[in-house]
Design an enzyme around this catalytic site. Structure first.
Site, PDB file in Angstrom:
ATOM      1  N   GLU A  70      41.677 102.317  47.912  1.00 41.93           N
ATOM      2  CA  GLU A  70      41.478 102.090  49.347  1.00 41.93           C
ATOM      3  C   GLU A  70      40.007 102.254  49.717  1.00 41.93           C
ATOM      4  O   GLU A  70      39.452 101.459  50.484  1.00 41.93           O
ATOM      5  CB  GLU A  70      42.354 103.062  50.157  1.00 41.93           C
ATOM      6  CG  GLU A  70      43.831 102.732  50.095  1.00 41.93           C
ATOM      7  CD  GLU A  70      44.726 103.799  50.679  1.00 41.93           C
ATOM      8  OE1 GLU A  70      45.917 103.517  50.864  1.00 41.93           O
ATOM      9  OE2 GLU A  70      44.241 104.928  50.944  1.00 41.93           O
TER      10      GLU A  70
ATOM     11  N   GLY B  17      45.468 108.895  51.584  1.00 41.54           N
ATOM     12  CA  GLY B  17      45.881 109.175  50.219  1.00 41.54           C
ATOM     13  C   GLY B  17      47.295 109.693  50.083  1.00 41.54           C
ATOM     14  O   GLY B  17      47.727 110.024  48.981  1.00 41.54           O
TER      15      GLY B  17
ATOM     16  N   THR C 222      52.961 101.737  57.205  1.00 43.19           N
ATOM     17  CA  THR C 222      52.429 100.984  58.338  1.00 43.19           C
ATOM     18  C   THR C 222      51.812  99.674  57.860  1.00 43.19           C
ATOM     19  O   THR C 222      51.988  98.619  58.482  1.00 43.19           O
ATOM     20  CB  THR C 222      51.383 101.819  59.111  1.00 43.19           C
ATOM     21  OG1 THR C 222      51.953 103.083  59.451  1.00 43.19           O
ATOM     22  CG2 THR C 222      50.970 101.114  60.398  1.00 43.19           C
TER      23      THR C 222
END
Length: 226
Positions: free
Chosen positions: A106, A98, A34
């Site tokens: 992140e 993850g 995404t």
């Protein structure tokens, strides 16, 4: 709109995230399919931003290929916004992340950002976290002991493999994937597991949860605010 594929929904939310990008600043960029749609959209306004801080080698390579400057996180004090996907997100903005093996970086970039905007398709919205396998990044020598701790909680845990060998993250560590969980208190769960010796970080994002989620639905992009 009802016939849009999952890939098309990802494209929609990736484009919708552009309005949260602050001009003349550095944007935090996550990892995953995404986010790749967001990176592609970001290229259309790359001259309006200073660049990006990336959460993975893969995203860095994609950004640079599109002519977007990538900064080291240590060279940037604060980011206005971090845009990333999620494997699961609940109705309070807590997430499991993850699946793409970049959860530690992140979490670092998310902690550096004033706002977290999650981009996801509607299949990722859940009432309770835990159906998606929970990734946990661990120091290799602790992998089996951490797995046993999850088994003691009533869950199942396995080492993530790649080509029959343990997958090695961008940080040189291993990943454990945990199933059989129902995470009713994500903040307490994240705090607990992060204290286990050998755990680098757990893929529950409650301390660094999303403030906004742009959700791709059959009716278009829905904005959830937490």
């Amino acid at each position: 709109m009802a016939t849009l594929s999952q890939d098309e929904l990802k494209t929609l939310v990736g484009q919708a995230a552009l309005k949260y990008v602050v001009p003349d600043e550095i944007v935090g960029v996550g990892t995953g399919s995404t986010v790749n749609k967001f990176i592609d959209a970001l290229a259309s306004i790359k001259h309006q931003i200073k660049g990006a801080v990336s959460s993975s080698v893969a995203s860095t390579e994609r950004l640079q290929a599109l002519g977007i400057r990538v900064f080291d996180a240590n060279d940037v004090e604060e980011l206005a916004v971090y845009i990333d996907g999620a494997d699961e997100i609940d109705h309070q903005g807590n997430m499991i992340k993850g699946g793409g093996a970049a959860l530690t970086r992140e979490k670092i970039v998310a902690a550096q950002s004033r706002q977290f905007v999650c981009i996801a398709d509607e299949s990722k919205l859940v009432p309770t976290l835990g159906k998606y396998p929970l990734p946990v990044e661990v120091i290799p020598m602790a992998a089996h002991r951490v797995m046993r701790q999850f088994v003691a909680m009533g869950a199942q845990a396995q080492l993530r493999l790649r080509y029959d060998s343990p997958l090695v993250t961008d940080n040189g560590q291993y990943l454990i994937d945990v199933t059989g969980l129902q995470i009713s208190d994500p903040l307490a769960f994240e705090t607990q597991v992060n204290q286990w010796p050998g755990v680098v970080t757990v893929g529950v994002f409650a301390l660094q949860k999303a403030q906004i989620c742009l959700l791709g639905t059959a009716d278009g992009v829905k904005t959830l605010t937490f």
